[in-house]
Enzyme design. Sequence first.
Site, PDB file in Angstrom:
ATOM      1  N   GLU A 100     -16.512   4.415 -59.630  1.00 45.53           N
ATOM      2  CA  GLU A 100     -16.515   5.870 -59.730  1.00 45.53           C
ATOM      3  C   GLU A 100     -16.466   6.528 -58.359  1.00 45.53           C
ATOM      4  O   GLU A 100     -16.742   5.916 -57.337  1.00 45.53           O
ATOM      5  CB  GLU A 100     -17.761   6.344 -60.492  1.00 45.53           C
ATOM      6  CG  GLU A 100     -17.712   5.980 -61.970  1.00 45.53           C
ATOM      7  CD  GLU A 100     -19.000   6.331 -62.702  1.00 45.53           C
ATOM      8  OE1 GLU A 100     -18.976   7.307 -63.449  1.00 45.53           O
ATOM      9  OE2 GLU A 100     -19.997   5.630 -62.502  1.00 45.53           O
ATOM     10  N   THR A 102     -23.865   5.742 -59.621  1.00 47.86           N
ATOM     11  CA  THR A 102     -22.507   5.687 -60.151  1.00 47.86           C
ATOM     12  C   THR A 102     -22.070   4.241 -60.051  1.00 47.86           C
ATOM     13  O   THR A 102     -22.612   3.475 -59.260  1.00 47.86           O
ATOM     14  CB  THR A 102     -21.512   6.573 -59.350  1.00 47.86           C
ATOM     15  OG1 THR A 102     -21.538   6.177 -57.989  1.00 47.86           O
ATOM     16  CG2 THR A 102     -21.823   8.037 -59.482  1.00 47.86           C
ATOM     17  N   SER A 103     -21.085   3.885 -60.860  1.00 44.10           N
ATOM     18  CA  SER A 103     -20.569   2.523 -60.775  1.00 44.10           C
ATOM     19  C   SER A 103     -19.750   2.403 -59.505  1.00 44.10           C
ATOM     20  O   SER A 103     -19.380   3.410 -58.894  1.00 44.10           O
ATOM     21  CB  SER A 103     -19.702   2.193 -62.000  1.00 44.10           C
ATOM     22  OG  SER A 103     -18.442   2.800 -61.870  1.00 44.10           O
ATOM     23  N   THR A 104     -19.444   1.187 -59.125  1.00 48.15           N
ATOM     24  CA  THR A 104     -18.677   0.955 -57.902  1.00 48.15           C
ATOM     25  C   THR A 104     -17.262   1.507 -58.028  1.00 48.15           C
ATOM     26  O   THR A 104     -16.586   1.729 -57.033  1.00 48.15           O
ATOM     27  CB  THR A 104     -18.617  -0.550 -57.592  1.00 48.15           C
ATOM     28  OG1 THR A 104     -18.271  -1.242 -58.792  1.00 48.15           O
ATOM     29  CG2 THR A 104     -19.963  -1.050 -57.109  1.00 48.15           C
TER      30      THR A 104
END
Length: 195
Positions: free
Chosen positions: A12, A8-10
């Site tokens: 999310e 996941t992105s930072t």
Amino acid sequence: MLIGYARTSTLEQEAGLEAQVRDLTALGCERVFQEQVSSVGERVALEAAISFTRSGDTLVVTKLDRLARSVVHMGEIVERLKAKGVALRIEAMNIDTSTPTGALMLNVMASVAQFEREMMLERQREGIAKAKAAGAYKGRKPTARVRADEVRSLASEGLSMGQIASRLGIGKGSVHRILSDTPTSNGASSATHGG
């Protein structure tokens, strides 16, 4: 052996990462590599997952956007896996590169995704051009230049360029440019020019 990769992105939620790990484990992945990193950031866990794979293994992801940042990036990953004799499975698309149909479908889907991204960037550029023409586009605020006085003040206190950069949260190159532009007592620039 099935090896899972979750990202996941930072920005999310942690829950999104947990859901991916849960899904990958349910699919039979014996080992799951996971990380929270932006789409453009360095993917240490992905590199570890690829290194861990052996001939006959399959790398499994829940969705394509969890794996690659672009068509080119995805192509590189697929080629690296293929060279090792490793297949790629993207669960949400029901794609498995161990089959000829799966490999073809992956290429088609990736090309469409890249096309959409290029169209979005083109619309963005058109929007910026229109805003500039209307005088409404300001562009990115210069962060370092507005702190030039602070940079010079800290430099006069004897701080190094690295110390100034970290204290003000700007790049070392920006500090160097500001200090190079500082006029000397005789009115000439302190930057040295070859002659």
